[in-house]
Design a protein around this motif. Structure first.
Motif, PDB file in Angstrom:
ATOM      1  N   GLY A  13       0.794  -1.273   0.016  1.00 48.58           N
ATOM      2  CA  GLY A  13      -0.059   0.090   0.066  1.00 48.58           C
ATOM      3  C   GLY A  13       0.711   1.325   0.132  1.00 48.58           C
ATOM      4  N   SER A  14       1.904   1.236   0.689  1.00 45.86           N
ATOM      5  CA  SER A  14       2.922   2.256   0.777  1.00 45.86           C
ATOM      6  C   SER A  14       3.718   2.539  -0.454  1.00 45.86           C
ATOM      7  CB  SER A  14       4.057   2.241   1.794  1.00 45.86           C
ATOM      8  OG  SER A  14       4.737   3.117   1.887  1.00 45.86           O
ATOM      9  N   PHE A  15       3.592   1.465  -1.182  1.00 42.75           N
ATOM     10  CA  PHE A  15       4.347   1.433  -2.454  1.00 42.75           C
ATOM     11  C   PHE A  15       3.450   2.297  -3.664  1.00 42.75           C
ATOM     12  CE2 PHE A  15       5.284   0.177  -6.705  1.00 42.75           C
ATOM     13  CZ  PHE A  15       6.553   0.077  -6.877  1.00 42.75           C
ATOM     14  N   ASN A  47      -7.595   0.240   2.707  1.00 43.89           N
ATOM     15  CA  ASN A  47      -6.265   0.184   3.024  1.00 43.89           C
ATOM     16  C   ASN A  47      -5.664   1.543   2.719  1.00 43.89           C
ATOM     17  OD1 ASN A  47      -3.805  -1.386   3.660  1.00 43.89           O
ATOM     18  ND2 ASN A  47      -3.186  -0.944   1.912  1.00 43.89           N
ATOM     19  N   LEU A  48      -5.830   2.408   1.834  1.00 40.61           N
ATOM     20  CA  LEU A  48      -5.422   3.626   1.890  1.00 40.61           C
ATOM     21  C   LEU A  48      -5.932   4.542   2.710  1.00 40.61           C
ATOM     22  CD1 LEU A  48      -5.403   3.918  -2.224  1.00 40.61           C
ATOM     23  CD2 LEU A  48      -3.522   3.280  -0.575  1.00 40.61           C
ATOM     24  N   LEU A 195       3.636   9.278   9.707  1.00 36.89           N
ATOM     25  CA  LEU A 195       2.061   9.055  10.169  1.00 36.89           C
ATOM     26  C   LEU A 195       2.163   8.046  11.248  1.00 36.89           C
ATOM     27  CD1 LEU A 195       0.686   8.110   6.568  1.00 36.89           C
ATOM     28  CD2 LEU A 195       0.450  10.313   7.864  1.00 36.89           C
ATOM     29  N   GLY A 196       3.352   7.771  11.726  1.00 38.54           N
ATOM     30  CA  GLY A 196       3.325   6.955  12.742  1.00 38.54           C
ATOM     31  C   GLY A 196       2.771   5.398  12.428  1.00 38.54           C
ATOM     32  N   VAL A 197       1.895   4.922  13.432  1.00 34.95           N
ATOM     33  CA  VAL A 197       1.401   3.507  13.140  1.00 34.95           C
ATOM     34  C   VAL A 197       0.069   3.633  12.561  1.00 34.95           C
ATOM     35  CG1 VAL A 197       2.625   2.554  15.136  1.00 34.95           C
ATOM     36  CG2 VAL A 197       0.483   3.599  15.712  1.00 34.95           C
ATOM     37  N   ARG A 198      -0.459   4.942  12.022  1.00 39.58           N
ATOM     38  CA  ARG A 198      -1.756   4.924  11.446  1.00 39.58           C
ATOM     39  C   ARG A 198      -2.100   3.916  10.153  1.00 39.58           C
ATOM     40  NH1 ARG A 198      -3.227  10.566   9.148  1.00 39.58           N
ATOM     41  NH2 ARG A 198      -4.491   9.362   7.891  1.00 39.58           N
ATOM     42  N   PRO A 199      -0.622   3.887   9.227  1.00 36.74           N
ATOM     43  CA  PRO A 199      -1.035   2.895   8.302  1.00 36.74           C
ATOM     44  C   PRO A 199      -1.029   1.392   8.706  1.00 36.74           C
ATOM     45  CG  PRO A 199       0.731   4.529   7.699  1.00 36.74           C
ATOM     46  CD  PRO A 199       0.404   4.522   9.199  1.00 36.74           C
ATOM     47  N   SER A 200      -0.296   1.245   9.805  1.00 35.26           N
ATOM     48  CA  SER A 200      -0.481  -0.161  10.330  1.00 35.26           C
ATOM     49  C   SER A 200       0.223  -0.288  11.745  1.00 35.26           C
ATOM     50  CB  SER A 200       0.239  -1.457   9.575  1.00 35.26           C
ATOM     51  OG  SER A 200       0.193  -2.472  10.397  1.00 35.26           O
ATOM     52  N   ALA A 201      -0.367  -0.759  12.820  1.00 35.50           N
ATOM     53  CA  ALA A 201       0.299  -1.145  14.138  1.00 35.50           C
ATOM     54  C   ALA A 201       1.012  -2.348  14.189  1.00 35.50           C
ATOM     55  CB  ALA A 201      -0.785  -0.996  15.505  1.00 35.50           C
TER      56      ALA A 201
END
Length: 387
Positions: A13-15, A47-48, A195-201
């Motif tokens: 997702g980051s890619f 996911n985004l 974003l810290g852990v917003r995308p994933s913890a």
């Protein structure tokens, strides 16, 4: 055209977000599991939305092309867009620590199905296969792991996931030497520098647990190799586009220059006012007491004995086995290409901690699918956390 697998995951997702921002999203064809294109785009948008607002996420999800299906379905796919693919970024994987059948089915069989289809892509220029630096196996005698070919099948591994990723690399090398494959091995990918852990913890709950319990099964002079997802995905774009790569295996890792020592680790948590047990104490899990020091510290930190906390303790032990290896992964090849070095985990821990209403337990539940515990345990743990 770029064929991207795993676009609904953390790194994939980051890619894709990087592709949106650098203007190449329209050139991306995302392989996503779903009943139809609409369902696939909904999964991508969901996911985004962990990184941007919902409306923006839906707009971004509409920029790319979608191929509904999975890795195995590629073998029989007649979609003409596959014949126009010039680059492949294969991120999709089963990262479960406990699953046995599905990690082999997806990580090995699925990868080989993709490679077989790639062989018929006449315009293919590069195939990035995203593995894991831990494909080296359990190597307690090493301090720095080199970017060598995957070890043999008799190498000991902590979990089937890393064993399957090593097997996939060996199978690709043996069966598809004609493909322009570049192996990329991320180390431990945790958080995002902005974003810290917003995308994933994912995994971050474990590091909060380390600080809460204050015990580690390794050397006090040791360290850990952690990189943020935004830096890792940016390096994948670099490796995808640079025409004259010097090697075909790269660690996407902190390496010698950016690895995090346990001294830096505990100082970073302390500097952000996080309540933990410091200084840390260290124990040898292979000594006379085994894992008892961890068990005692865990019971003090989490006196509850419900299903959630028992499950979380089991997850903590699994991650601690990797921690006990006390290794980092050489990234000199990546730096030698002229790419930006990684930030230190200690320098962005504060960003990851900026969620005071999110408990360790809640972050663990968010990550629980990675363990694939018995479904009744995971469901019960989720119910307890929500209560």
């Amino acid at each position: 055209m770029i064929l991207l697998t795993g676009g609904t995951g953390f790194l994939g997702g980051s890619f894709y977000l990087d592709a949106v921002r650098n203007g190449s999203a329209a050139d991306c064809l995302l392989l996503i599991r779903g009943a139809d294109e609409a369902a696939c785009r909904a999964r991508l948008a969901a996911n985004l939305a962990r990184c941007v607002d919902r409306a923006t996420a839906e707009a971004y999800a509409g920029l790319c092309q979608i191929l509904p299906g999975d890795l195995q379905s590629l073998a029989t796919s007649t979609d003409p867009r596959l014949d126009a693919v010039t680059h492949i970024v294969h991120v999709a994987a089963d990262t479960s620590f406990d699953s046995r059948h599905s990690v082999w089915q997806i990580n090995v069989d699925g990868t080989l199905a993709l490679a077989a289809r790639a062989r018929r892509m006449k315009h293919l220029q590069r195939f990035l296969h995203i593995g894991t630096a831990f494909c080296c196996g359990e190597t307690p005698w090493l301090e720095m792991v080199s970017e060598a070919p995957a070890p043999g099948h008799d190498t000991p591994h902590i979990v089937e996931y890393t064993r399957s990723k090593a097997a996939a690399e060996r199978a690709l090398a043996a069966g598809f030497p004609d493909l322009p494959i570049v192996v990329c091995r991320p180390s431990i990918v945790v958080g995002h520098t902005q974003l810290g852990v917003r995308p994933s913890a994912s995994i971050f709950w474990f590091f909060r647990l380390v600080d809460r319990t204050g015990v580690l099964p390794c050397s006090p002079d040791g360290f850990i190799d952690i990189v943020p997802v935004d830096w890792a995905s940016a390096r994948l774009h670099d490796l995808l586009r640079k025409p004259d790569l010097k090697h075909n295996i790269y660690h996407i890792s902190a390496g010698l220059g950016s690895r995090t020592t346990w001294v830096d680790f505990q100082e970073a948590f302390a500097s952000h006012g996080h309540e933990g047990t410091r200084p840390y104490s260290f124990f040898d899990p292979k000594g006379p007491e085994g894992w008892k020091p961890f068990d005692r510290a865990y019971r003090l930190a989490f006196p509850q004995r419900d299903i959630l906390h028992r499950t979380m303790a089991a997850g903590g032990r699994k991650y601690h086995r990797f921690t006990a290896q006390d290794i980092a992964f050489d990234n000199s090849r990546l730096l030698g290409e002229g790419f930006a070095p990684p930030p230190r985990f200690a320098d962005y821990i504060g960003v990851c901690l900026q969620q005071p209403r999110t408990t360790i337990e809640e972050q663990f539940v968010d990550d629980a699918a990675s363990f694939e515990f018995d479904e009744s345990l995971t469901t019960a743990a989720t119910d307890v956390a929500a209560a």
